[in-house]
Write a protein that holds these residues in place. Structure first.
Motif, short mmCIF file in Angstrom:
data_model
loop_
_atom_site.label_atom_id
_atom_site.label_comp_id
_atom_site.label_asym_id
_atom_site.label_seq_id
_atom_site.Cartn_x
_atom_site.Cartn_y
_atom_site.Cartn_z
N LYS A 1 39.19 51.64 43.61
CA LYS A 1 38.77 50.59 42.84
C LYS A 1 38.18 49.30 43.61
CE LYS A 1 41.42 51.18 38.50
NZ LYS A 1 42.21 50.65 37.45
N GLU B 1 45.33 51.82 33.20
CA GLU B 1 44.48 52.05 31.97
C GLU B 1 45.22 52.75 30.74
OE1 GLU B 1 41.63 52.29 35.41
OE2 GLU B 1 43.64 52.87 34.91
N GLU C 1 38.36 48.98 31.09
CA GLU C 1 37.21 49.29 31.66
C GLU C 1 36.20 48.43 31.59
OE1 GLU C 1 35.64 52.68 29.48
OE2 GLU C 1 33.92 52.91 30.59
N GLU D 1 37.14 45.76 34.50
CA GLU D 1 37.02 46.31 35.90
C GLU D 1 35.58 46.99 36.09
OE1 GLU D 1 41.36 47.15 37.54
OE2 GLU D 1 40.21 48.85 36.49
N CYS E 1 34.17 47.01 39.52
CA CYS E 1 35.08 47.67 40.46
C CYS E 1 34.37 48.98 40.94
CB CYS E 1 36.38 47.93 40.13
SG CYS E 1 37.50 46.34 40.03
N CYS E 2 34.51 49.62 42.08
CA CYS E 2 34.24 50.95 42.41
C CYS E 2 35.03 51.94 41.52
CB CYS E 2 34.80 51.45 43.84
SG CYS E 2 34.16 49.99 45.00
N ARG E 3 34.42 52.94 41.40
CA ARG E 3 35.06 54.12 40.48
C ARG E 3 34.86 55.61 40.89
NH1 ARG E 3 38.54 52.44 36.41
NH2 ARG E 3 37.96 50.38 35.60
#
Length: 429
Positions: A122, A396, A421, A424, A427-429
């Protein structure tokens, strides 16, 4: 090595976070700086929250320093590792602003301690530290070979490696912390103080770490777990240094401030006031007398449930009756200006009984909060009872469960809570 230590500028819109939103001293960064400077490293410690710096402004200062390694926290100070904002948007915003100007990037905090791989992905950092971070960051500054550093998560050859479990530091011998005068003049906040308005700077300190109890709701399994007590001499050196900077109020961030006669006797006559968080059932009347004499003006006491069955369900291991707890709280109020009894929403607790008990305490001057809904933090026994060991979706899962359980939050939380979700999204996923 040049190392930048960064506490980002925290914001809490849409978060379930119910901790205090004022700036607090980043104690973990203070310890890291002390250890790194003792080893001869050049350290920039930056508190963007306390100094009102935006993510781009903080990133600009770090880039100008030219660090070989940059450490960023995922929770606003050790005080709130157990109830951190679940979302990682704030440290991610800083890292995006920093780009590639920070050298090796390292994340420390509760998120990486319990879900290291998800946190690494993330945030897009190079390394995540698992558990208490000061000694591990010191090791990172000493070694280019990450595989030899314990309690971290990092990428290598497109794979993610985790070197062991969460770290617990020695703690007892950590040196006295010293803060910039400018920071102390900015730190006007007196954490958990309600008996009067602040007129002098406040500060946070740490006399012990961890807790010998294992309440079901407490998020500390993967960090700050085993109880340790700090050596008194450096603690008093730190306290006297803060007093010399004009600090008049201290807040002990200890998970549980246990009765400790040598510390309380040392505080008598120093002219300082302080606040604590504790369990009132552990304090005998004579120790509450000494607590008041030492300068305590604020007690946050965990009661949680008003029935023996409720307290047993929470694994409180409390041997006092509800009436005895009330009497001990009322006794404490006669010695300490502000006393709070913390309550948690527990199935089976009668709403009428809770209201009556709160009114009784409030008539005696003790504030008992509207019961707070439980958030099953991944580092709590409650999470493990519901779902087992945390995986990459632990935050989550806890977040969705929490929002589905309660149609209203407590009187100390914001409205308009968003999904993880949404929070964030950057954020990277």
């Amino acid at each position: 090595m040049k190392v930048a230590l960064v506490n980002p500028s925290w914001s809490f819109e849409g978060s379930i976070y119910f901790g205090c939103q004022a700036p607090h001293l980043p104690l973990e960064l203070g310890y890291i700086r002390a250890l790194l400077e003792a080893d001869g490293h050049d350290v920039l410690m930056l508190d963007a929250h306390l100094c009102s710096l935006s993510a781009p402004d903080a990133a600009e200062q770090v880039a100008a320093f030219g660090p070989d390694m940059t450490v960023v926290t995922t929770a606003p100070t050790y005080l709130f590792w157990r109830c951190a904002p679940p979302e990682l948007r704030v440290p991610r915003e800083f890292l995006v602003a920093l780009g590639f100007a920070g050298g090796r990037t390292v994340a420390v905090g509760p998120h990486g301690s319990v879900t290291p791989q998800a946190t690494l992905q993330k945030l897009g950092v190079d390394v995540v530290v698992r558990g208490e971070c000061e000694e591990i960051v010191r090791r990172l500054a000493q070694s280019e070979d990450l595989s030899g550093v314990p309690a971290i998560c990092f990428r290598q050859d497109r794979a993610i490696n985790v070197t062991g479990g969460a770290h617990a530091g020695a703690f007892v011998d950590l040196p006295a912390l010293h803060w910039p005068d400018e920071w102390m003049q900015r730190h006007r906040h007196h954490h958990h103080r309600f008996d009067c308005d602040p007129t002098v700077p406040g500060a946070e300190v740490e006399a012990s770490r961890g807790c010998p109890y294992h309440c079901s709701f407490c998020a500390k399994i993967d960090f700050r777990d085993a109880y340790r007590r700090r050596t008194l001499a450096p603690l008093l050196e730190e306290i006297d240094g803060l007093a010399s900077q004009g600090v008049g109020y201290l807040y002990f961030i200890d998970e549980i401030f246990l009765p400790q006669r040598p510390l309380l006797e040392a505080l008598v006559g120093r002219g300082l006031q302080f606040g604590i968080q504790t369990r009132i059932d552990l304090w005998k009347p004579e120790m509450l007398d000494l607590l008041g004499q030492a300068g305590c003006v604020s007690i946050e006491a965990g009661v949680e449930s008003l029935t023996p069955e409720g307290r047993a369900a929470l694994d409180k291991n409390c041997r006092m009756s509800t009436d005895d707890l009330a009497e001990r709280l009322l006794y404490a109020k006669r010695r300490v200006p502000f006393v709070q009894a913390n309550l948690i929403k527990v199935a089976g607790d009668d709403a009428g009984m809770v209201a009556t008990w709160r009114e009784r305490l409030q008539r005696g001057g003790v504030w008992a909060n509207d019961p707070v809904p439980l958030y099953p933090y991944p580092s709590s026994p409650d999470y493990r009872r519901l779902w087992g060991a945390p995986d990459d979706m632990a935050w989550e899962r806890a977040h969705d469960y929490y929002l589905a359980q309660f149609d209203r939050l407590s009187d100390i939380q914001e409205n308009g809570v968003a999904s993880l979700e949404v929070l964030e999204a950057g954020c990277c996923r």
